[in-house]
Write a protein that holds these residues in place. Structure first.
Motif: not given
Ligand SMILES: O=P(O)(O)OC[C@H]1O[C@](O)(CO)[C@@H](O)[C@@H]1O
Length: 450
Positions: A7-14, A43-47, A60-62, A52-58
């Motif tokens: 997923s993109p990391i501009a926003w959380s997923t969903p 996706a972002t960590g708050d998704s 979204p950058y927006e 299973k969720l895998h993220s490198v940053y908690p």
């Protein structure tokens, strides 16, 4: 089937509010999980996901202006590709950047092209056209220079949208508030028709909003409801008399349009991009060309049965249908891969494998070459069907192009190099008592496989 969903990391997923790409990724992920597909969401960590969720940053950058976007985008994409062996399919929703990793892994990469921000990104899509798989989100969005494995129209969670037979007296503009989405025309349609207009959506350019939109907001005829959450969006959509979408560019898909249908709300849209694919004029709304036609169409909106709009959403735009379409695309890709063998210079496909002879198509990418090699058990006949290149055969060195043939006798030292800008493809008929890849003696190789 094991799928890595990028997923993109501009926003959380969903997304909490805006974020159409992330919304689709989430809906697809959860629908695939329900169908027994093993999905890992990157996706972002708050998704959130039932998988299973895998993220490198908690975050979204927006929502985090401190974050170095390039750094975390690179790390995010690298995570997927470093774990490629764990998956049968990598499903990329992250635009073009992940494509540049695709030749480094064996796992097939399928990319949903959510939009081309401009033609300037096309060279990346073109470069990886041959070794990856593209999905278009509407037929109108297909780029003639690319090949696609499928068109998959987006789905929505239809059940979560309330159907309303008895709308109120306002028209709704629900979109990003910028010039491309036609907010100025929506205001004019409201003024000329006398219908109240409620505006809702994310403001990407505050100067534009202050100059072109704010002066028309009077709190009565025209109101701005804000960058609303999904609950309020559903309320606004279901009570609207019609959704107005005077879009000024060839929009690849319009989520708001099918969400309106789910509420029973017809849509009046300009004839751009996917609009005629989504809206059946006279049945679920009207396709118009300008402000005058939109004002006119409003007079006939009552002729559109709101129940019909809901039925169309249920039949054509469910998350379930979208997930089934993607499963079909994944299966097509996996079947294709069974008959295809990837090589550092391109790939080959076995067309027929019979005792004594084998037929393949061999595709060499621009600038690449097969190893300098010889066979002890087979002779080969090549017929070039596209592109151009240079053949080395024993002491000879000659150019070939589509329509040319080459004969390689047993033990002849040979190779072919693509010297053009397009793929070089030839059909190879190999004949002999043993025609497996083991009968290749590599004498020299650009990729270190000697
Ligand atoms: O050793 P490379 O470069 O992978 O090339 C292998 C290909 O070359 C050929 O032997 C052509 O001579 C093909 O039959 C085979 O698939």
């Amino acid at each position: 089937m094991r799928v890595a969903m990028l997923s993109p990391i501009a926003w959380s997923t969903p997304p909490k509010k805006y974020g159409p790409w992330e919304y689709i990724v989430s809906l697809l992920t959860e629908s695939l999980l329900k169908k027994g597909i093993d999905v890992t969401l990157f996706a972002t960590g708050d998704s959130s996901t039932a998988g299973k969720l895998h993220s490198v940053y908690p975050r979204p950058y927006e929502e985090d202006k401190e974050m170095n976007v390039k750094v975390y985008e690179s790390l995010h994409i690298a995570e997927v590709f470093e774990r490629a062996d764990e998956f049968d399919i990598i499903h990329n929703h992250f635009d073009f950047l992940p494509l540049t990793y695709s030749r480094l892994v064996d796992t097939p990469v399928v990319t949903t092209i959510h939009g081309f921000s401009s033609r300037s990104i096309l060279p990346v899509y073109k470069k990886y056209n041959e070794n990856t798989f593209y999905v278009s989100i509407s037929d109108s969005h297909r780029c003639p220079e690319l090949d696609y494995v499928a068109t998959v129209l987006h789905g929505i969670d239809v059940e979560s949208f309330p159907f309303n037979e008895k709308p109120q007296d306002y028209i709704l503009f629900l979109s990003r508030l910028d010039r491309f989405k036609g907010i100025k025309d929506a205001i004019e349609i409201s003024k000329r028709s006398g219908m109240k207009l409620r505006i809702a959506g994310f403001i990407p350019d505050m100067d534009y909003f202050e100059k072109e939109v704010r002066p028309h907001i009077d709190g009565e005829q025209i109101t701005y409801e804000g960058h609303i959450d999904s609950g309020f969006k559903k309320e606004l959509l279901s009570n609207a008399y019609a959704l107005i979408h005077p879009v000024k560019f060839d929009e690849p898909f319009g989520l708001g349009i099918v969400e309106a249908f789910a509420c029973g709300t017809p849509v009046i849209a300009y004839n751009r991009g996917s609009m005629p694919e989504l809206i059946q004029s006279g049945e679920t709304g009207f396709i118009v060309n300008d402000i005058d036609e939109a004002v006119d169409a409003l007079k006939y909106i009552d002729s559109i049965p709101r129940r019909k709009c809901r039925e169309v959403a249920e039949k054509q735009y469910s998350a379930d249908r979208m997930a089934d379409d993607y499963i079909n695309a994944y299966e097509t890709i996996l079947d294709k891969r069974k008959t295809e063998d990837k090589r550092p210079w391109g790939y080959y496909k076995i067309l027929s494998d019979d005792p004594g002879f084998k037929v393949k198509t061999i595709t060499v990418m621009p600038g690449e070459k097969i190893s300098l090699q010889r066979h002890f058990h087979r002779s080969e006949h090549w017929f070039v069907v596209e592109g151009e290149g240079v053949v080395d055969e024993d002491k000879q060195h000659f150019k070939v192009k589509d329509g040319d043939s080459v004969d390689i006798p047993t033990t002849a030292v040979h190779r072919i190099m693509n010297t053009g800008d397009e793929n070089l493809t030839f059909v190879e008929i190999a004949k002999g008592d043993f025609i497996e890849e083991e009968d290749i003696e590599r004498l020299e190789d650009k990729y270190g496989r000697v």
